[in-house]
Design a protein around this motif. Structure first.
Motif, PDB file in Angstrom:
ATOM      1  N   GLU A 373       2.278 -18.631  -9.082  1.00  0.00           N
ATOM      2  CA  GLU A 373       1.666 -18.475  -7.764  1.00  0.00           C
ATOM      3  C   GLU A 373       1.034 -17.100  -7.617  1.00  0.00           C
ATOM      4  N   ALA A 374       1.713 -16.056  -8.121  1.00  0.00           N
ATOM      5  CA  ALA A 374       1.215 -14.684  -7.970  1.00  0.00           C
ATOM      6  C   ALA A 374      -0.120 -14.474  -8.667  1.00  0.00           C
ATOM      7  N   GLY A 395      -1.685  -9.885 -10.510  1.00  0.00           N
ATOM      8  CA  GLY A 395      -1.065 -10.776  -9.539  1.00  0.00           C
ATOM      9  C   GLY A 395      -0.456 -10.001  -8.397  1.00  0.00           C
ATOM     10  N   GLN A 396      -0.038 -10.740  -7.364  1.00  0.00           N
ATOM     11  CA  GLN A 396       0.639 -10.126  -6.225  1.00  0.00           C
ATOM     12  C   GLN A 396       1.892 -10.933  -5.917  1.00  0.00           C
ATOM     13  N   VAL A 402       1.650  -5.351  -6.151  1.00  0.00           N
ATOM     14  CA  VAL A 402       0.595  -5.737  -7.087  1.00  0.00           C
ATOM     15  C   VAL A 402       1.125  -5.501  -8.499  1.00  0.00           C
ATOM     16  N   VAL A 403       1.033  -6.509  -9.359  1.00  0.00           N
ATOM     17  CA  VAL A 403       1.652  -6.441 -10.675  1.00  0.00           C
ATOM     18  C   VAL A 403       0.676  -6.884 -11.750  1.00  0.00           C
ATOM     19  N   ALA A 404       1.062  -6.583 -13.004  1.00  0.00           N
ATOM     20  CA  ALA A 404       0.381  -7.110 -14.192  1.00  0.00           C
ATOM     21  C   ALA A 404       1.368  -8.026 -14.907  1.00  0.00           C
ATOM     22  N   GLU A 453       4.257  -2.942 -13.490  1.00  0.00           N
ATOM     23  CA  GLU A 453       3.429  -2.395 -12.429  1.00  0.00           C
ATOM     24  C   GLU A 453       1.958  -2.565 -12.808  1.00  0.00           C
ATOM     25  N   TYR A 454       1.118  -2.708 -11.805  1.00  0.00           N
ATOM     26  CA  TYR A 454      -0.329  -2.789 -12.020  1.00  0.00           C
ATOM     27  C   TYR A 454      -0.895  -1.370 -12.083  1.00  0.00           C
ATOM     28  N   VAL A 455      -1.581  -1.064 -13.169  1.00  0.00           N
ATOM     29  CA  VAL A 455      -2.198   0.258 -13.349  1.00  0.00           C
ATOM     30  C   VAL A 455      -3.702   0.057 -13.234  1.00  0.00           C
TER      31      VAL A 455
END
Length: 699
Positions: A373-374, A395-396, A402-404, A453-455
């Motif tokens: 879903e994310a 994704g979220q 907010v992620v990877a 984490e999203y970078v």
């Protein structure tokens, strides 16, 4: 239990055929054959008795009617001319070394530069560095070797130039260094970064020669190095070693065979005394030779019974484990347990994520449906990048983060191993310059997913020579800070207990957050060094072409100095803006590491660096880039023993950064030239707590 029955049928068929099922090399009518008569078992060359793993350079074995195999280890061919008494080893094209001694008991060979021995004066002029080809099974011996650095034809007449450093020696010889030439110097010990950087700029040629420590420190030669003593030290030679336990030769030689390699250095198989070629060893062709068929059948039947009992025990343990798993996960704990008491999954030969050992690390376990879903069902428009093991999506999560999300390609054994390895290592790491790991799915999930984490600012490679290079967003102060922060992350990894070797350091794995701060990522290939103080892990070389430590590739031994070599390539990229591998460059410069070493040796730093960064127009920038080039040169040495530890690399980079700061910079800027801005909430979600066993070294 269909697998169990298939294994039992195999064991029964082996027992009936009279083959020992525990042997890995049963006789086969289709086995390749070789002709050993073309290889000498031993030969005299001058005063030296030469035998396996060395071989005559003009010899080869005939395998299946084709002469295609060396008679010893790759890179260990001896040139022996009947008209001379010298045995010669050629390490690279045009570089010959005279054999002074071979110690087969300790696996060492002592060599001297043939050019230094051939000249008729006491002061031979260095012409090249010692280069060991990647395919050769030789390495600089860790015991008894030192180095002498030569700085030739140095221009000391520039206005404002400082005097030569006090710890170097001027070469006062006339032959080769006489009339019409500029002064030349040698350094019998390693120089500091500032002194070495000045000499690199001032001198026409730079060479590093390995020598025996005992000769360099002797009272006979040490006091007169500059007046010809260094020539005697060079003629005393240096030691190389080989490791018969590395690679596939160990098991082969234990079974009384000899390793066979083709002309490209690729392992062909074990050459057995009976004339067959087998893989990995000679097996029962040696160990069971001479035994009667009846004895062999008894051994086979006994082995089959043992195998049967082992399978019964394994089946019982499997059923019990499965029941425990159902009981554990029916509680919905949401935590993934992983044992680190025995090292990484590869080192234990296991990929069990649910180990019941006492000491565990824990990380959050995400349901597959939440991550699906994310990422919008892993939509193509959410794709951030594609790597060797999987695709990364933005994704979220339901909590707003907010992620990877890394999605591994499939659930094969290797992907499960990489998944477990990365989850286990990242779950125990906390450092501001390492990507934050949020958790993963279960190893038994529909797909293997890792969450970070999203970078947001892409990779260093994107900005140096990728799709964002045109933005020119990385000026020199920012690049220097990237080097410092990446080295800080590696120093942290090497300092924790047990130490972590990243094994895939490259600009594609150095991410940049919104403020251009470093986040080192991708730990799928990383390994823990043994907690017993061992300095290496024996494993098949893996990594990215252009970054892999040549010594690791040659000796199958991974050390923390392997990361230092890869980081040296990163430094070369930062000063040059060139990719690590580029097939459009000249053949000798396809690998950036080779290009960098060659140009730095020839004092052609201006032909390596990215001129747009200010080299040649700003004195402070030119000085700093030259010193980083010299540091990269040290990191890119062929031998790990000659590379500095990452802690020293970090200290040198911090010194360069401090020396390049101009006081009185205006605006909201820090001393390192970077803006003072708060950390992005998208990139930091946990406090940087320190475990008692993982000291922070990011200061």
């Amino acid at each position: 239990m269909p697998l169990l029955f298939r294994l039992l049928l195999v064991a029964a068929s082996l027992a009936v055929s009279g083959v020992d099922p525990t042997s890995g090399a049963a006789p086969s009518a289709g086995a390749s054959a070789y002709n050993a008569s073309m290889c000498h078992t031993s030969f005299m060359c001058g005063a030296h008795d030469i035998h396996y793993p060395f071989y005559l350079s003009n010899e080869s074995r005939v395998i299946d009617g084709v002469a295609r195999s060396y008679c010893g280890y790759p890179g260990m061919a001896i040139l022996c001319d009947a008209t001379t008494t010298n045995a010669t080893l050629r390490l690279a094209e045009g570089t010959n070394y005279t054999v002074l001694a071979i110690d087969y008991d300790n696996n060492t060979i002592t060599l001297a530069d043939a050019d230094a021995l051939a000249v008729n004066n006491d002061c031979p002029r260095p012409q090249h560095n010692v280069t060991i080809p990647p395919e050769a099974w030789l390495n600089f011996s860790s015991a008894g070797n030192s180095t002498i650095s030569f700085f030739l034809d140095c221009n000391l007449t520039g206005a404002g130039d400082p005097p030569p450093p006090p710890n170097i020696v001027r070469i006062n010889c006339t032959t080769g260094f006489g009339q019409g030439r500029l002064p030349s110097f040698l350094a019998p010990a390693q120089l500091g970064a500032q002194d070495a950087g000045w000499l690199f700029r001032a001198c026409g040629e730079v060479y590093v020669a390995p020598v025996l420590s005992e000769l360099l420190a002797s009272p006979e030669y040490g006091p007169r190095l500059g007046s010809g003593g260094y020539g005697d030290v060079l003629r005393g030679g240096f030691r190389l070693s080989w490791d018969p336990s590395a690679g596939p030769c160990y098991e082969c030689e234990l079974s009384k065979g000899q390793c066979g390699y083709d002309q490209a250095g690729v392992f062909l198989g074990c050459l057995c005394p009976d004339g067959s070629v087998r893989d990995p060893d000679c097996g029962d062709q040696v160990h069971l030779a001479g035994q009667k068929d009846a004895n062999r059948r008894k051994i086979a039947i006994g082995a089959a019974l043992v195998l049967f009992l082992l399978l019964l025990v394994m089946s019982f343990l499997y059923i019990r484990k499965k029941r425990q798993y159902k009981m554990t996960y029916s509680s919905g704990s949401g935590l993934l347990k992983y044992s680190i008491s025995g090292g990484t999954p590869r080192s234990r030969g296991s990929t069990d994520m649910d180990s019941g050992n006492v000491h565990h690390l824990q990380t959050h376990q995400f349901p597959y449906e939440e991550l699906e879903e994310a990422t919008g069902g892993f939509c193509d428009t959410r794709e951030l990048g594609d790597g060797g093991f999987g695709t990364v999506y933005k994704g979220q999560l339901r909590d707003g983060r907010v992620v990877a999300v890394k999605r591994l390609y499939n659930n094969g054994c290797r992907q499960v191993e990489q998944f477990v390895n990365e989850a286990a290592i990242l779950s125990r790491l906390r450092h501001p310059n390492l990507v934050t790991f949020y958790g993963c799915t279960s190893s038994r999930s529909r797909e293997l997913l890792l969450v970070y984490e999203y970078v947001p600012n892409g990779t260093v490679a994107d900005h140096l020579h990728g799709h964002r290079a045109a933005e020119r967003a990385l000026p020199w102060p920012l690049r220097l800070n990237i080097a410092v922060e990446a080295a800080t992350a590696l120093a942290y990894l090497h300092a924790i207990e047990p130490p972590v070797v990243h094994r895939d350091v490259k600009t594609n794995n150095i991410l940049l957050d919104a403020d251009f701060h470093v986040k080192v990522a991708d730990f799928g290939l990383s390994r823990l060094l043994p907690p017993d103080g061992a300095t290496h892990v024996s494993t098949t070389p893996q990594g990215t072409p252009g970054y892999v430590d040549p010594e690791y590739h040659r000796c199958y031994q991974l050390t923390d100095k392997s990361d230092v070599y890869s980081f040296g390539v990163v430094l070369a990229e930062l000063i040059s803006s060139k990719p690590a591998v580029d097939v459009t460059r000249d053949r000798d410069e396809i690998n950036l590491a080779g290009m960098a070493v060659g140009r730095i040796q020839r004092s052609q730093v201006d032909q390596l660096v990215d001129i747009d960064l200010g080299f040649g127009t700003d004195e402070a920038t030119s000085m700093a880039m030259t010193m980083v080039a010299e540091l990269a040169f040290r990191c890119l040495q062929q031998s790990g023993e000659m590379r500095p530890p990452i802690r020293e690399v970090l200290d040198v980079l911090k010194g360069i950064q401090k020396g390049g700061v101009k006081e009185g910079d205006e605006g909201e800027r820090k001393k390192d030239g970077l803006p003072r801005v708060p950390c992005s909430p998208d990139t930091v979600h946990v406090s940087w707590e320190s475990f008692s066993t993982t000291p922070s070294i990011s200061q």
